[in-house]
Motif scaffolding. Structure first.
Motif, PDB file in Angstrom:
ATOM      1  N   CYS B  89       0.837  -1.204   0.000  1.00 36.33           N
ATOM      2  CA  CYS B  89       0.000   0.000   0.000  1.00 36.33           C
ATOM      3  C   CYS B  89       0.871   1.253   0.000  1.00 36.33           C
ATOM      4  CB  CYS B  89      -0.908  -0.013   1.216  1.00 36.33           C
ATOM      5  SG  CYS B  89      -2.026   1.397   1.273  1.00 36.33           S
ATOM      6  N   HIS B  91       0.124   3.979   1.278  1.00 40.79           N
ATOM      7  CA  HIS B  91      -0.011   4.728   2.529  1.00 40.79           C
ATOM      8  C   HIS B  91       1.090   4.333   3.518  1.00 40.79           C
ATOM      9  CE1 HIS B  91      -2.381   5.499   6.490  1.00 40.79           C
ATOM     10  NE2 HIS B  91      -1.715   6.593   6.149  1.00 40.79           N
ATOM     11  N   ARG B  92       0.912   3.191   4.182  1.00 46.43           N
ATOM     12  CA  ARG B  92       1.917   2.794   5.168  1.00 46.43           C
ATOM     13  C   ARG B  92       2.521   1.425   4.863  1.00 46.43           C
ATOM     14  NH1 ARG B  92       2.925   5.048   9.681  1.00 46.43           N
ATOM     15  NH2 ARG B  92       3.147   3.062  10.760  1.00 46.43           N
ATOM     16  N   GLY B  93       2.314   0.974   3.649  1.00 44.90           N
ATOM     17  CA  GLY B  93       3.033  -0.223   3.224  1.00 44.90           C
ATOM     18  C   GLY B  93       2.370  -1.550   3.526  1.00 44.90           C
ATOM     19  N   ASN B  94       1.110  -1.521   3.954  1.00 46.97           N
ATOM     20  CA  ASN B  94       0.409  -2.785   4.223  1.00 46.97           C
ATOM     21  C   ASN B  94       0.301  -3.622   2.946  1.00 46.97           C
ATOM     22  OD1 ASN B  94      -1.110  -3.582   6.778  1.00 46.97           O
ATOM     23  ND2 ASN B  94      -2.557  -4.175   5.198  1.00 46.97           N
ATOM     24  N   CYS B 109      -7.224  -1.341   0.565  1.00 54.63           N
ATOM     25  CA  CYS B 109      -6.321  -1.766   1.631  1.00 54.63           C
ATOM     26  C   CYS B 109      -7.106  -1.936   2.932  1.00 54.63           C
ATOM     27  CB  CYS B 109      -5.203  -0.736   1.806  1.00 54.63           C
ATOM     28  SG  CYS B 109      -4.083  -1.145   3.165  1.00 54.63           S
ATOM     29  N   TYR B 111      -6.140  -1.754   5.913  1.00 59.77           N
ATOM     30  CA  TYR B 111      -5.635  -0.999   7.070  1.00 59.77           C
ATOM     31  C   TYR B 111      -6.398   0.321   7.244  1.00 59.77           C
ATOM     32  CZ  TYR B 111      -1.909   0.084  10.505  1.00 59.77           C
ATOM     33  OH  TYR B 111      -1.181   0.354  11.638  1.00 59.77           O
ATOM     34  N   HIS B 112      -6.385   1.193   6.228  1.00 59.33           N
ATOM     35  CA  HIS B 112      -7.095   2.462   6.342  1.00 59.33           C
ATOM     36  C   HIS B 112      -7.992   2.743   5.141  1.00 59.33           C
ATOM     37  CE1 HIS B 112      -3.097   2.777   8.352  1.00 59.33           C
ATOM     38  NE2 HIS B 112      -3.829   3.205   9.364  1.00 59.33           N
ATOM     39  N   GLY B 113      -8.122   1.765   4.263  1.00 61.74           N
ATOM     40  CA  GLY B 113      -9.118   1.893   3.205  1.00 61.74           C
ATOM     41  C   GLY B 113      -8.687   2.608   1.931  1.00 61.74           C
ATOM     42  N   TRP B 114      -7.422   2.923   1.803  1.00 64.45           N
ATOM     43  CA  TRP B 114      -7.000   3.491   0.523  1.00 64.45           C
ATOM     44  C   TRP B 114      -7.371   2.500  -0.582  1.00 64.45           C
ATOM     45  CZ3 TRP B 114      -1.913   6.731   0.013  1.00 64.45           C
ATOM     46  CH2 TRP B 114      -1.904   7.718   0.986  1.00 64.45           C
TER      47      TRP B 114
END
Ligand code: FES
Ligand SMILES: [Fe+2]
Lengths: 94, 441, 180
Positions: B89, B91-94, B109, B111-114
């Motif tokens: 991802c 965002h933070r690499g998930n 994603c 984690y935060h929905g991106w």
């Protein structure tokens, strides 16, 4: 934002099946009743329902690729900062 | 000369000392620093086999794949194009995709929905006012894509380097072998629809690459199964065999068994399947290609080729090699399926299942050798692995390729020669290149 | 898919009261468990011939990757009919099955035994197996859900099907060359 619930939960229908991926799980039912047919689409992960009539479905078929991309934006409707942005973000023309 | 590298990064000079025309140093299989350099200079630069288009037949299909330790998502866009995305991802690499395969035109994603399109574009992030609204999203990135994607005969290759030789240049003569494979389908197409067995071994990836076209081992490693199944495969790899080991350049090599298959002279004899068991297939092949050509295709059989660094086609099965650590490798194996040949395909699946994978009657024994070999080379002496077999009896064929007999180490020598050109792009001394590798396509 | 394969794949036995002819004595959970323990012991001890003798002629020894897939068109870890079981045993007997030289040291526990029902002449039994395997490369732990189909014959109980669904069946697996 809330998703409109159906007016009539009891309408009999043909359960077409569950369309699922790792990202979403949706049950689709073809309902025949009242004065015509409609498609019942239920988000099984969040307990929300949308009814789609023939013209709405036809419009989906004709919606351009860009419109679909916008629809997938989580901020467009479901996860928006309430009161911090425009009520409905304007969609690009096509 | 330096023969041990310690844990420091291997220098080009150090590597040249370790890879010699007739022997290679044991540390090439055991030194984590060399493994790290290999990831960078081989796995993350050259063309690596990733998957096959038949694994994502429809637009919006996707399947998770790998390039060494890298997690890749192979996708099919709405126009039918194939994309290779890094499963990370923006965002933070998930990890964005968790399922092994699926059907979705966009990925959200967890984690935060991106949310990303299946071509990697960022479609949106939840509560985007935190980024200054939709306009702000333009500053945010999408999923990283593998910069170069190449497809040959449906085989999808990726290169994590933006520049380099084209896929055609990389494949060279190997391309013709994939043509030959595809011709075994009455529709000219291979399909990989049987799913993969994942067989892990505690050994360095080069042990596997070297073994794939090593004609010296079958008589020993597989004698148990050859002796009880009455299989004639063992005879293909003997001193009497007319088969040859051929260095194809680019690190690719093959055991060319066609001369032996032609001696058999029976359609599908190479597959051990009598015509009577697959009448539909044989009839269709003759119908599509004409009796003469159809029979010729069915007699010559399927290739046995190692396409450097990770695609191994062994007649009826396909292996993709995935290095995970200096002493950890996974082989992803499937039965090759030929489009339009359902009767043959079923036989290929059951045949393949008996041979490959963790419980396979052939491959479990190969795996045992990889692991013993790995533990062996961890011992200090005699330091070197010998590569001399057949060095004195190599010849050049009509096409200019170096060939050895069925049991010679011609393929390994050519693999190492190419390895050196990738690991050390500017060799100080060039001569061993020409003597070992032979002609290029 | 063949009927046999289909039954293996979905694992759901036919209802108990159905095609049972009533001429065979039903196999109870204790008798089934005793058979499973014996089978486990023979496999652990590499009593190859005694283990092989437990099979019926229409045997199916199946270790799927994806328990919902059709084994005729999809890869499996093991998909042996009676002939291939015999080949597997013969290969072990050669002494040149390198992946089993020396043989793995094995110790397995069979538990959670339940009789699920009757399917024709067979009784369907489910259980859980946990196996510790020790080899020079290290000690490994294997676990899975097992389905047996047991049949009463003149020579005692026999198994017509053994399906082992490993918990990690679709992940990278090290060699599994013993009788699971
Ligand atoms: S890491 Fe993917 S959305 Fe935050
Ligand atoms: Fe082998």
């Amino acid at each position: 934002m809330t998703v409109a619930k159906g007016d009539d939960e009891a309408t009999p229908g043909i359960e077409l099946g569950v369309v699922a991926s790792e990202f979403a799980t949706v049950k689709v039912t073809l309902e025949q009743g009242g004065s015509g047919a409609r498609l019942r689409v239920e988000d099984l992960r969040a307990d929300a329902v949308r009814y789609l009539d023939a013209l709405e479905l036809e419009s989906l078929v004709w919606a351009p690729e860009d419109w679909w991309r916008r629809l997938l934006d989580p901020s467009l409707h479901r996860w928006r900062d309430a009161g911090r942005g425009p009520e409905i973000e304007s969609l690009p023309p096509g | 000369m330096t023969t041990t590298l310690g844990s420091s990064r291997p220098t080009p000079e150090g590597l040249r000392g370790l890879v010699q025309p007739d022997r290679v140093h044991g540390s090439l299989y055991t030194d984590p620093a060399i493994f790290a350099a290999e990831l960078e200079r081989i796995w993350y630069s050259t063309w690596v086999y990733v998957g096959h288009v038949s694994e994502i037949p429809r637009p919006k299909d996707y399947v998770r794949k790998t390039i060494g330790p890298q997690q890749i998502v192979m996708t099919r866009d709405t126009d039918g194009g194939v994309h290779l995305l890094q499963n990370r991802c923006a965002h933070r690499g998930n990890l964005v995709c968790e399922a092994d395969r699926g059907h979705s035109g966009s990925f959200r994603c967890p984690y935060h929905g991106w949310t990303f399109s299946n071509t990697g574009d960022l479609l949106g992030a939840p509560f985007n006012q935190g980024y200054g609204g939709r306009e702000g999203l333009k500053e945010l990135g999408g999923l990283a894509t593998v910069p170069r994607v190449g497809i040959y005969r449906g085989f999808v290759f990726g290169s994590l380097a933006a520049e380099g030789p084209t896929l055609e240049e990389h494949l060279g003569a190997a391309a013709e072998r994939l043509d030959r494979l595809a011709r075994l389908s009455p529709e000219g197409e291979v399909e990989l629809t049987a799913g993969f067995v994942q067989h892990e071994v505690e050994a360095n990836w080069k042990m596997l690459v070297e073994n794939e076209t090593d004609g010296y081992h079958p008589q020993f490693v597989h004698s148990s199964i050859f002796s009880i199944s009455g299989s004639s495969i063992g005879d293909l790899y003997s001193d009497k065999s007319t088969a040859v080991t051929r260095a194809l350049g680019g690190g690719h090599s093959e055991n060319d068994l066609a001369p032996e298959f032609r001696r058999l002279g029976v359609p599908m004899g190479w597959a051990g399947t009598p015509e009577s068991k697959i009448p539909d297939y044989v009839a269709q092949m003759r119908d599509v290609y004409g009796t003469e050509t159809g029979d010729e295709i069915m007699i010559n059989g399927s290739p046995h080729i190692m396409i450097f660094p990770n695609l191994f086609v062994a007649e009826i099965q396909l292996f993709s090699i995935q290095p995970l650590a200096v002493n950890r490798t996974v082989q992803h194996v499937t039965a090759i399926q030929f489009k339009g040949a359902p009767d043959l395909n079923r036989r290929l699946v059951t045949q393949c299942v008996g041979s490959v994978g963790p419980a396979g009657m052939l491959l479990a024994d190969d795996a045992e050798m990889y692991e013993r070999n790995q533990r062996g080379v961890e011992q200090l002496r005699p330091e070197w692995l010998d590569l001399r077999r057949g060095l004195g009896r190599e010849t050049t064929d009509d096409d200019g390729y170096t060939i050895g007999t069925a049991t010679d180490e011609t393929s390994m020598r050519s693999m190492w020669s190419h390895y050196l050109t990738l690991m050390d792009p500017q060799p100080a001394t060039a001569p061993q290149e020409s003597t070992v590798e032979g002609a290029q396509a | 898919m063949t009927v046999a394969a289909q039954q293996i794949v979905d694992g759901t036995p036919a209802p108990t009261a159905g095609n049972d002819t009533g001429t065979v004595t039903p196999i109870g959970v204790d008798e089934a468990a005793q058979f499973l323990y014996r089978e486990a012991r023979l496999a652990d001890a590499h009593e190859l011939d005694a283990w092989e003798a437990l099979w019926t002629d229409d045997a199916l020894y199946y270790v799927p990757i994806d328990d919902t897939a059709d084994p005729m068109t999809s890869m499996s870890i093991i998909f042996d009919n009676r002939g291939r079981i015999a080949t597997r045993i013969k290969q072990l007997h050669t002494g040149r099955r390198h992946a089993q030289r020396p043989p793995s040291r094995l110790c397995r526990t069979v538990g959670n035994v339940e009789v699920l029902g009757v399917e024709g002449t067979d009784t369907v039994v489910t259980s859980v197996v946990q196996i510790v395997e020790s080899r020079e490369r290290g000690t490994r732990f294997w676990a899975g859900r097992v389905t047996h189909k047991l049949r009463r014959t003149d020579d005692g109980l026999r198994m017509s099907t053994k399906k082992v669904v490993l918990v990690d069946s679709d992940r990278p697996l090290l060699s599994l060359s013993f009788l699971v």
